[in-house]
Design a protein around this motif. Structure first.
Motif, PDB file in Angstrom:
ATOM      1  N   ARG A 133     -61.158  -1.699 -95.602  1.00 41.20           N
ATOM      2  CA  ARG A 133     -59.731  -1.492 -95.344  1.00 41.20           C
ATOM      3  C   ARG A 133     -58.823  -2.487 -96.063  1.00 41.20           C
ATOM      4  N   SER A 134     -59.343  -3.671 -96.368  1.00 34.27           N
ATOM      5  CA  SER A 134     -58.493  -4.696 -96.980  1.00 34.27           C
ATOM      6  C   SER A 134     -58.695  -4.834 -98.483  1.00 34.27           C
TER       7      SER A 134
ATOM      8  N   ALA B 225     -56.188 -10.262 -92.765  1.00 35.24           N
ATOM      9  CA  ALA B 225     -55.637 -10.471 -91.427  1.00 35.24           C
ATOM     10  C   ALA B 225     -55.007  -9.190 -90.896  1.00 35.24           C
ATOM     11  N   GLN B 226     -54.294  -8.473 -91.752  1.00 37.73           N
ATOM     12  CA  GLN B 226     -53.666  -7.216 -91.329  1.00 37.73           C
ATOM     13  C   GLN B 226     -54.723  -6.196 -90.925  1.00 37.73           C
ATOM     14  N   ALA B 227     -55.809  -6.128 -91.709  1.00 37.52           N
ATOM     15  CA  ALA B 227     -56.880  -5.185 -91.388  1.00 37.52           C
ATOM     16  C   ALA B 227     -57.552  -5.551 -90.074  1.00 37.52           C
ATOM     17  N   LEU B 228     -57.756  -6.852 -89.848  1.00 36.88           N
ATOM     18  CA  LEU B 228     -58.392  -7.309 -88.605  1.00 36.88           C
ATOM     19  C   LEU B 228     -57.539  -6.953 -87.389  1.00 36.88           C
ATOM     20  N   LEU B 229     -56.243  -7.236 -87.468  1.00 34.96           N
ATOM     21  CA  LEU B 229     -55.367  -7.000 -86.332  1.00 34.96           C
ATOM     22  C   LEU B 229     -55.136  -5.508 -86.082  1.00 34.96           C
TER      23      LEU B 229
ATOM     24  N   PRO C 299     -64.245  -6.188 -76.853  1.00 41.04           N
ATOM     25  CA  PRO C 299     -63.775  -4.810 -76.751  1.00 41.04           C
ATOM     26  C   PRO C 299     -62.277  -4.628 -76.889  1.00 41.04           C
ATOM     27  N   ALA C 300     -61.482  -5.667 -76.650  1.00 40.85           N
ATOM     28  CA  ALA C 300     -60.024  -5.536 -76.753  1.00 40.85           C
ATOM     29  C   ALA C 300     -59.512  -5.806 -78.159  1.00 40.85           C
ATOM     30  N   GLY C 301     -60.399  -6.223 -79.061  1.00 39.92           N
ATOM     31  CA  GLY C 301     -59.982  -6.494 -80.431  1.00 39.92           C
ATOM     32  C   GLY C 301     -59.389  -7.869 -80.611  1.00 39.92           C
ATOM     33  N   PHE C 302     -58.473  -7.977 -81.566  1.00 42.38           N
ATOM     34  CA  PHE C 302     -57.896  -9.278 -81.937  1.00 42.38           C
ATOM     35  C   PHE C 302     -56.377  -9.225 -81.861  1.00 42.38           C
ATOM     36  N   GLU C 303     -55.783 -10.400 -81.705  1.00 48.60           N
ATOM     37  CA  GLU C 303     -54.333 -10.529 -81.691  1.00 48.60           C
ATOM     38  C   GLU C 303     -53.933 -11.708 -82.574  1.00 48.60           C
TER      39      GLU C 303
END
Length: 251
Positions: free
Chosen positions: A29-30, A205-209, A228-232
């Motif tokens: 994605r990045s 970072a954009q792809a991760l978030l 499970p909630a991902g990243f912020e």
């Protein structure tokens, strides 16, 4: 370009493949190539960092504090709704039911995770135990700490809460939780080395978030990762607050 991502060696073994799944997803994605560095223990991690191999680091809060303050790393993300709580547990058959039942001279199994040890010492304050009242027994992993506790080699073990709850059910049934922390504001952190330019970090970072727990495919990756909630995003103010909290634990 290629960025080396070092992952702190304190995640549950079953989450190991999740990091490779995440790296593959982020690369796609990045457009940024990711090479994972997976040290076996804290000593190997320290050597990799000393050798300057890591561009990005998924660091525990104790290491993150030093890296931000002393080495100029910058925080850019953290797990969402996944704080670094810790557990003090003993064998189910132990006469101890509360931390106050632990006495000076007690033996406690502990890994190299300094943040877990710091929080654990705070949780032992009701027992009037200091670091010097305890016989520390080194454990190579949380699984090893559980074995030492069950085998009677120690009176209790210090565990990262997520690692404790990821132990096999049959193991947890033979253990007893004396206390579990509720700090909320301490977590692992994703850091970027000062040499990594913002322009190079931004796509990753954009792809991760953007990894979305509501998306079936993304959710599978996050579940495999144990997050499970991902990243912020983690802003500078958030990092400074966590550093202040770690300083409080050290005092």
């Amino acid at each position: 370009m290629t960025l080396n991502l070092l992952v702190a060696p304190d995640f549950a073994p079953e989450n190991f493949p999740g990091w490779y799944m995440l790296a593959t997803l982020l690369q796609h994605r990045s457009g940024t190539r990711l090479h994972l560095l997976m040290p076996a223990d804290a000593r190997e991690q320290a050597q990799m960092l000393a050798d300057g191999l890591a561009d990005l680091v998924y660091a525990n809060p104790f290491d993150a504090t030093a890296m931000i303050r002393d080495q100029g790393y910058r925080a850019f993300a953290r797990p969402k709704a996944h704080s670094n709580e810790m557990v003090i547990a003993t064998a189910a058959a132990s006469p101890a039911d509360h931390v106050e039942d632990l006495r000076p001279g007690c033996r406690i199994a502990v890994t190299d995770n300094r943040d877990v040890r710091l929080v654990g010492l705070r949780l032992l304050e009701p027992a009037d135990l200091t670091e010097h009242d305890i016989q520390w027994e080194p454990a190579s992993s949380y699984q090893a700490a559980a074995r030492m506790t069950l085998n009677g080699q120690v009176d209790a073990g210090f565990f990262l809460a997520s690692a404790y709850h990821a132990l096999a059910r049959i193991t947890r049934e033979r253990l007893k939780v004396l206390v579990e922390s509720r700090l909320r504001d301490i977590s692992h952190v994703l850091l970027a080395h000062p040499r990594v330019a913002d322009a190079d970090l931004a796509p990753l970072a954009q792809a991760l978030l953007a990894v979305d727990p509501a998306d079936t495919g993304d959710a599978q990756v996050l579940q495999a990762l144990g997050l499970p909630a991902g990243f912020e995003p983690m802003e500078r103010e958030d990092a400074e607050f966590m550093i202040d909290l770690m300083d409080t634990l050290l005092d």
